[in-house]
Design an enzyme around this catalytic site. Structure first.
Site, PDB file in Angstrom:
ATOM      1  N   THR A 224       0.817  -1.206   0.000  1.00 41.55           N
ATOM      2  CA  THR A 224       0.000   0.000   0.000  1.00 41.55           C
ATOM      3  C   THR A 224       0.855   1.262   0.000  1.00 41.55           C
ATOM      4  O   THR A 224       1.936   1.263   0.569  1.00 41.55           O
ATOM      5  CB  THR A 224      -0.879  -0.029   1.271  1.00 41.55           C
ATOM      6  OG1 THR A 224      -1.746  -1.154   1.194  1.00 41.55           O
ATOM      7  CG2 THR A 224      -1.706   1.229   1.426  1.00 41.55           C
ATOM      8  N   ARG A 252     -13.074  -8.822  -1.396  1.00 45.78           N
ATOM      9  CA  ARG A 252     -12.519  -8.423  -0.095  1.00 45.78           C
ATOM     10  C   ARG A 252     -12.114  -6.951  -0.108  1.00 45.78           C
ATOM     11  O   ARG A 252     -11.546  -6.450  -1.072  1.00 45.78           O
ATOM     12  CB  ARG A 252     -11.315  -9.295   0.232  1.00 45.78           C
ATOM     13  CG  ARG A 252     -10.573  -8.917   1.522  1.00 45.78           C
ATOM     14  CD  ARG A 252      -9.356  -8.065   1.258  1.00 45.78           C
ATOM     15  NE  ARG A 252      -8.548  -7.874   2.471  1.00 45.78           N
ATOM     16  CZ  ARG A 252      -7.528  -7.021   2.573  1.00 45.78           C
ATOM     17  NH1 ARG A 252      -7.181  -6.290   1.523  1.00 45.78           N
ATOM     18  NH2 ARG A 252      -6.855  -6.899   3.699  1.00 45.78           N
ATOM     19  N   GLY A 254     -10.079  -4.084   2.348  1.00 46.92           N
ATOM     20  CA  GLY A 254      -9.194  -3.990   3.503  1.00 46.92           C
ATOM     21  C   GLY A 254      -9.424  -2.746   4.336  1.00 46.92           C
ATOM     22  O   GLY A 254     -10.474  -2.106   4.288  1.00 46.92           O
ATOM     23  N   ASP A 255      -8.398  -2.353   5.079  1.00 49.06           N
ATOM     24  CA  ASP A 255      -8.514  -1.252   6.036  1.00 49.06           C
ATOM     25  C   ASP A 255      -8.408   0.129   5.405  1.00 49.06           C
ATOM     26  O   ASP A 255      -8.870   1.122   5.977  1.00 49.06           O
ATOM     27  CB  ASP A 255      -7.431  -1.382   7.101  1.00 49.06           C
ATOM     28  CG  ASP A 255      -6.025  -1.263   6.502  1.00 49.06           C
ATOM     29  OD1 ASP A 255      -5.723  -2.039   5.577  1.00 49.06           O
ATOM     30  OD2 ASP A 255      -5.243  -0.414   6.950  1.00 49.06           O
ATOM     31  N   THR A 275      -0.217   0.704   6.584  1.00 45.86           N
ATOM     32  CA  THR A 275       0.062  -0.335   5.595  1.00 45.86           C
ATOM     33  C   THR A 275       0.327  -1.628   6.341  1.00 45.86           C
ATOM     34  O   THR A 275       1.105  -1.657   7.287  1.00 45.86           O
ATOM     35  CB  THR A 275       1.264   0.024   4.707  1.00 45.86           C
ATOM     36  OG1 THR A 275       1.594  -1.116   3.891  1.00 45.86           O
ATOM     37  CG2 THR A 275       2.492   0.416   5.502  1.00 45.86           C
ATOM     38  N   GLY A 276      -0.324  -2.683   5.921  1.00 45.94           N
ATOM     39  CA  GLY A 276      -0.105  -3.948   6.616  1.00 45.94           C
ATOM     40  C   GLY A 276      -1.270  -4.890   6.435  1.00 45.94           C
ATOM     41  O   GLY A 276      -2.047  -4.768   5.484  1.00 45.94           O
ATOM     42  N   GLY A 278      -4.577  -5.717   6.680  1.00 42.49           N
ATOM     43  CA  GLY A 278      -5.729  -4.858   6.874  1.00 42.49           C
ATOM     44  C   GLY A 278      -6.745  -5.336   7.884  1.00 42.49           C
ATOM     45  O   GLY A 278      -7.343  -4.527   8.603  1.00 42.49           O
TER      46      GLY A 278
END
Length: 367
Positions: A224, A252, A254-255, A275-276, A278
């Site tokens: 990200t 899906r 994510g965050d 970033t990671g 999510g």
């Protein structure tokens, strides 16, 4: 008769007073409400290009240099906008555009592939002054997703749009629409094939997380991009853009487009872009948690970022990192993974670029 004369006298008196008030000199200045915003010379910008198992032994010199060149180009672009009095929102968009247009990062042109071999992108932006925010999810044909998130924030009554509706809104707002093939990159496509092979091999494994790893960043799923900035008007903002997770299924999300999870900004505290993994950033409401700790526990940005990333996120089982800037220009680049592509510039024009852990001495400072 006397009563009538009295009433006429009172009417004339009121009319004269009204007329005298109306006849103020035309050159008399009109008092405007005082603004509590004072332009200062303090500003700064921080960016990230993803976190994960990024190890120097797995990186060629040419690839490392390529990442650093794009990071530097992007952060300098945003810094120039801020130095010239531009807004944090403007700097964030232009900075992220550069990373979205690079195939090196998991956003825009370099977006990873879904299980269905398509590219579905998410993005979000938030204004710390107004707490207004815009986000989009699952778009497939918008060249620069962060620009669409901005349009949602500024020109719609909503915060989050997804899929076909978001794409229709992008067309109505005149954003650049591209054929989905624009997002194809061979490296990302081959990463998907490797992940699918691993998924078949480990179908019976209890640890089904392996199927989502992105070998392009050496068994990581994080690429990200994000940016946080403080402008000369004292306003902070945050923006994040991503292609999500390699081999993601079932549309899906994510965050990143979840305000408070992967993206958050508040002038009272800080701006954060994550970033990671999510799912863990959503469960921990990571971006907002850092702000809340500053607001309610009176922690510094550094203390709050460390507590959330090295403490709460790690204990939860999540991995990744954040970049953040507070309303005084202090910055944080905190991560619990092996590395995180990152860069920052302060008001003095000092440039910091990093990829690995600080103790690997890969940090560069340039005037």
């Amino acid at each position: 008769m006397k009563k009538l004369l009295l009433l006429l006298s009172l009417s004339l008196l009121v009319a004269c007073n009204y007329a005298s008030e109306e006849k103020k000199p035309i050159d008399e200045p009109i008092e405007k409400p005082k603004s509590d915003k004072v332009e200062t010379d303090n500003f700064g910008i921080v960016i990230h290009g993803g976190a994960g198992t990024i190890l120097k032994e797995n990186m060629t010199d040419s690839l490392e240099n390529a990442y650093k060149l794009v990071l530097e180009e992007a952060v300098r672009e945003g810094h120039e906008i801020l130095a010239n009095g531009g807004t944090s929102i403007e700097a964030i968009q232009r900075t992220i555009n550069i990373m979205e247009d690079s195939p090196l990062f998991n956003a825009g042109k370099g977006a990873v592939f879904t299980n269905q071999e398509t590219n579905e992108m998410d993005a979000a932006i938030m204004d710390g002054e107004t707490l207004n925010a815009g986000a989009i999810a699952g778009v497939t044909n918008v060249k620069n997703p962060i620009n669409l998130a901005f349009q949602v924030m500024e020109h719609s009554p909503h915060v989050l749009l997804s899929g076909k509706g978001a794409e229709q809104f992008a067309q109505e707002r005149g954003l650049e629409i591209v054929d989905p093939s624009y997002f194809y990159t061979e490296n990302r496509f081959q990463s998907l094939q490797k992940v699918k092979e691993a998924e078949k091999m480990k179908a019976d494994s209890s640890d089904n997380r392996t199927a989502f790893y992105d070998p392009y960043i050496k068994e990581s799923k994080f690429g990200t991009v994000g940016c946080v900035a403080l402008d000369k008007n004292g306003n902070i903002a945050a923006g994040t853009s991503t292609g999500g997770m390699t081999n993601k299924k079932w549309n899906r999300i994510g965050d990143v487009p979840i305000i408070g999870a992967g993206t958050y900004a508040n002038n009272a505290t800080c701006a954060v872009s994550g970033t990671g993994w999510g799912e863990y950033f959503m469960r921990g409401v990571v971006a907002y948690d850092i702000s809340a700790m500053m607001e309610y526990k009176k922690m510094s940005l550094e203390e709050a970022a460390k507590k959330v990333i090295q403490g709460k996120l790690t204990e939860l089982g999540g991995e990744g990192g954040i970049i953040a800037i507070d309303n005084k220009g202090n910055i944080a680049m905190e991560f619990n993974s092996a590395g995180m592509y990152r860069a920052a510039m302060n008001k003095k024009g000092e440039l910091t670029i990093g990829i690995y852990k600080e103790n690997e001495e890969n940090k560069e400072i340039k005037e």
